[in-house]
Write a protein that holds these residues in place. Structure first.
Motif, PDB file in Angstrom:
ATOM      1  N   THR A 161       0.985  -1.310  -0.080  1.00  0.00           N
ATOM      2  CA  THR A 161       0.112  -0.074   0.054  1.00  0.00           C
ATOM      3  C   THR A 161       1.099   1.230  -0.051  1.00  0.00           C
ATOM      4  N   PRO A 162       0.712   2.163  -0.899  1.00  0.00           N
ATOM      5  CA  PRO A 162       1.532   3.296  -1.008  1.00  0.00           C
ATOM      6  C   PRO A 162       1.140   4.196   0.283  1.00  0.00           C
ATOM      7  N   ILE A 163       2.275   4.749   0.766  1.00  0.00           N
ATOM      8  CA  ILE A 163       2.150   5.526   2.152  1.00  0.00           C
ATOM      9  C   ILE A 163       2.008   7.001   1.915  1.00  0.00           C
ATOM     10  N   VAL A 164       2.825   7.265   0.881  1.00  0.00           N
ATOM     11  CA  VAL A 164       2.730   8.547   0.165  1.00  0.00           C
ATOM     12  C   VAL A 164       2.039   8.627  -1.131  1.00  0.00           C
ATOM     13  N   PRO A 165       1.039   9.153  -0.943  1.00  0.00           N
ATOM     14  CA  PRO A 165      -0.255   9.552  -2.079  1.00  0.00           C
ATOM     15  C   PRO A 165       0.556   9.756  -3.594  1.00  0.00           C
ATOM     16  N   ALA A 166       0.266   9.273  -4.480  1.00  0.00           N
ATOM     17  CA  ALA A 166       0.690   9.451  -5.643  1.00  0.00           C
ATOM     18  C   ALA A 166       0.181  10.680  -6.279  1.00  0.00           C
ATOM     19  N   PRO A 167       0.904  11.595  -6.844  1.00  0.00           N
ATOM     20  CA  PRO A 167       0.172  12.925  -7.462  1.00  0.00           C
ATOM     21  C   PRO A 167      -0.827  12.525  -8.465  1.00  0.00           C
ATOM     22  N   ARG A 168      -1.825  13.251  -8.366  1.00  0.00           N
ATOM     23  CA  ARG A 168      -3.089  13.333  -9.484  1.00  0.00           C
ATOM     24  C   ARG A 168      -3.684  12.152  -9.519  1.00  0.00           C
ATOM     25  N   SER A 169      -3.608  11.117  -8.529  1.00  0.00           N
ATOM     26  CA  SER A 169      -4.159   9.970  -8.402  1.00  0.00           C
ATOM     27  C   SER A 169      -5.084   9.807  -7.072  1.00  0.00           C
ATOM     28  N   ALA A 170      -6.013   9.080  -7.335  1.00  0.00           N
ATOM     29  CA  ALA A 170      -6.890   8.841  -6.207  1.00  0.00           C
ATOM     30  C   ALA A 170      -6.310   8.053  -4.859  1.00  0.00           C
ATOM     31  N   PRO A 171      -6.124   8.502  -3.803  1.00  0.00           N
ATOM     32  CA  PRO A 171      -5.279   7.913  -2.588  1.00  0.00           C
ATOM     33  C   PRO A 171      -5.873   6.782  -2.177  1.00  0.00           C
ATOM     34  N   PHE A 224      -2.656  14.653   2.552  1.00  0.00           N
ATOM     35  CA  PHE A 224      -2.591  13.091   2.155  1.00  0.00           C
ATOM     36  C   PHE A 224      -3.684  13.204   1.131  1.00  0.00           C
ATOM     37  N   ARG A 225      -4.666  14.247   0.946  1.00  0.00           N
ATOM     38  CA  ARG A 225      -6.009  14.580  -0.057  1.00  0.00           C
ATOM     39  C   ARG A 225      -6.821  13.173  -0.216  1.00  0.00           C
ATOM     40  N   ASP A 226      -6.939  12.460   0.923  1.00  0.00           N
ATOM     41  CA  ASP A 226      -7.806  11.341   0.945  1.00  0.00           C
ATOM     42  C   ASP A 226      -9.271  11.770   1.491  1.00  0.00           C
ATOM     43  N   ARG A 227      -9.270  12.800   2.344  1.00  0.00           N
ATOM     44  CA  ARG A 227     -10.820  13.484   2.900  1.00  0.00           C
ATOM     45  C   ARG A 227     -11.140  12.445   3.678  1.00  0.00           C
ATOM     46  N   ALA A 228     -10.367  11.697   4.416  1.00  0.00           N
ATOM     47  CA  ALA A 228     -10.917  10.358   5.455  1.00  0.00           C
ATOM     48  C   ALA A 228     -11.764  11.015   6.468  1.00  0.00           C
ATOM     49  N   ILE A 229     -11.225  12.435   6.968  1.00  0.00           N
ATOM     50  CA  ILE A 229     -11.975  12.782   8.218  1.00  0.00           C
ATOM     51  C   ILE A 229     -12.997  13.862   7.569  1.00  0.00           C
ATOM     52  N   ARG A 230     -14.279  13.608   8.242  1.00  0.00           N
ATOM     53  CA  ARG A 230     -15.315  14.331   7.550  1.00  0.00           C
ATOM     54  C   ARG A 230     -16.173  14.598   8.905  1.00  0.00           C
ATOM     55  N   PHE A 231     -16.915  15.803   9.018  1.00  0.00           N
ATOM     56  CA  PHE A 231     -17.940  16.062   9.819  1.00  0.00           C
ATOM     57  C   PHE A 231     -19.291  16.064   9.227  1.00  0.00           C
ATOM     58  N   PRO A 232     -19.896  15.341   9.398  1.00  0.00           N
ATOM     59  CA  PRO A 232     -21.404  15.206   8.606  1.00  0.00           C
ATOM     60  C   PRO A 232     -22.570  15.644   9.472  1.00  0.00           C
ATOM     61  N   TRP A 233     -22.585  16.989   9.756  1.00  0.00           N
ATOM     62  CA  TRP A 233     -23.725  17.516  10.532  1.00  0.00           C
ATOM     63  C   TRP A 233     -24.873  17.411  10.030  1.00  0.00           C
ATOM     64  N   ARG A 234     -25.147  17.340   8.537  1.00  0.00           N
ATOM     65  CA  ARG A 234     -26.357  17.200   8.143  1.00  0.00           C
ATOM     66  C   ARG A 234     -26.959  15.732   7.605  1.00  0.00           C
ATOM     67  N   GLY A 235     -25.877  14.715   7.961  1.00  0.00           N
ATOM     68  CA  GLY A 235     -26.324  13.450   7.485  1.00  0.00           C
ATOM     69  C   GLY A 235     -27.290  12.825   8.128  1.00  0.00           C
ATOM     70  N   GLY A 236     -27.927  11.810   7.449  1.00  0.00           N
ATOM     71  CA  GLY A 236     -28.858  11.006   8.033  1.00  0.00           C
ATOM     72  C   GLY A 236     -30.514  11.318   7.958  1.00  0.00           C
ATOM     73  N   GLY A 237     -30.538  12.297   7.318  1.00  0.00           N
ATOM     74  CA  GLY A 237     -31.834  12.978   6.950  1.00  0.00           C
ATOM     75  C   GLY A 237     -32.690  13.090   8.307  1.00  0.00           C
ATOM     76  N   ARG A 238     -34.027  13.107   8.108  1.00  0.00           N
ATOM     77  CA  ARG A 238     -34.884  13.392   9.235  1.00  0.00           C
ATOM     78  C   ARG A 238     -34.665  12.323  10.384  1.00  0.00           C
ATOM     79  N   TRP A 239     -34.859  12.704  11.583  1.00  0.00           N
ATOM     80  CA  TRP A 239     -34.726  11.740  12.781  1.00  0.00           C
ATOM     81  C   TRP A 239     -35.991  10.872  12.936  1.00  0.00           C
ATOM     82  N   ALA A 240     -35.841   9.581  12.976  1.00  0.00           N
ATOM     83  CA  ALA A 240     -36.863   8.623  13.494  1.00  0.00           C
ATOM     84  C   ALA A 240     -37.326   8.837  14.743  1.00  0.00           C
TER      85      ALA A 240
END
Length: 290
Positions: A61-71, A125-141
């Motif tokens: 597995t490449p540890i350093v992301p290759a330029p112009r490719s999806a990590p 790293f350009r992999d956007r692994a960490i996100r903060f989905p405040w609006r995820g999940g839709g309406r609460w059940a």
């Protein structure tokens, strides 16, 4: 599969070489925040990152992301980000204090533990692994609304008994003026929000890219509970904080909503705040049974 998403559950097996560095980076937390042997905790973090590098090299597995490719998801990068966050937190004392210096210290230390991994993941790293989905999940059940009510009731029943009978409320400073009560309210809520940003949206999300959800959730709970121990949830506090951490991870998987788990946490912390004010000022908040 997006960068934020994990591999399919059938691919992410527990008993793989990835478990070793993942477990090590999380087991560093009890060393850092429970035993508070900081230098040893740093060594464990370093060993975790080094072992993750070896796993990636062996797997090709490449540890350093290759330029112009999806990590490609890299265990070494993800373990490093988890280690970095813990390292930053370990640089500050976590004793609950309410003075201006403490607010600055917590803002820089805890803020850095979230911001630095996020910035590295997204822009280096350009992999956007960490996100903060405040609006995820839709309406609460319906069950989500029911759980919010359940959190308040359970907190009202359990937390006063825990804080008062164990004496751990003394781990928080006396709040006997309106200003101190206001500072406590802000501090408890801010740390509660941070908990979800770091333990769930950073540690848990990164680990579940390589391990099954249950395994990743257990590992993030180790870090979560260790942090809360140094913060003040001691004595038999882990009896409460372990299931809370696990449930928060489960709720995030089920709802995909950061806003929901933050709401749960803030309701829980609202009860914590009330109990601390009550414990330091008996009779001021007379809504608890203890």
């Amino acid at each position: 599969m997006t960068a934020h998403a994990a591999a399919p559950e059938r691919v992410r097996r527990t008993w793989t070489p990835a478990l070793v560095p993942a477990a090590l980076v999380c087991l560093a937390a009890p060393v850092l925040f429970v035993a508070q042997v900081v230098w040893l905790g740093w060594i464990v973090l370093a060993v975790a990152v080094a072992s993750a590098v070896l796993v990636d090299l062996r797997a090709g597995t490449p540890i350093v992301p290759a330029p112009r490719s999806a990590p490609v998801p890299s265990l070494a990068r993800d373990v490093f980000l988890v280690a970095l966050g813990q390292f930053v937190v370990s640089l500050i004392p976590l004793h609950a204090e309410l003075d201006d210096a403490a607010f600055v210290r917590f803002t820089l230390g805890l803020g850095g533990a979230v911001v630095l991994p996020y910035v590295l993941s997204r822009f280096v790293f350009r992999d956007r692994a960490i996100r903060f989905p405040w609006r995820g999940g839709g309406r609460w059940a319906w069950w989500q609304w029911a759980w919010l009510a359940g959190v308040i009731v359970l907190g009202w029943l359990i937390l006063p008994f825990y804080f008062v009978t164990s004496g751990v409320y003394m781990n928080w400073p006396v709040v006997d003026t309106p200003e101190l009560i206001g500072r406590l309210f802000v501090g408890v809520g801010a740390v509660g929000i941070w908990d979800e940003l770091f333990f769930v949206c950073t540690v848990f999300v990164l680990l579940r890219r390589h391990l099954p959800d249950l395994t990743a959730n257990v590992l993030q709970a180790i870090v979560f509970v260790s942090f809360l121990w140094e913060l003040g949830y001691q004595a038999w506090g882990p009896v409460l904080t372990i299931p809370f951490a696990l449930v928060q991870g489960f709720l995030f998987l089920r709802t995909r909503s950061l806003w929901y788990i933050v709401t749960v946490h803030l309701l829980f912390d609202a009860v914590v705040f009330g109990v601390l004010v009550h414990a330091h000022n008996p009779g001021l908040v007379s809504i608890f049974l203890v």
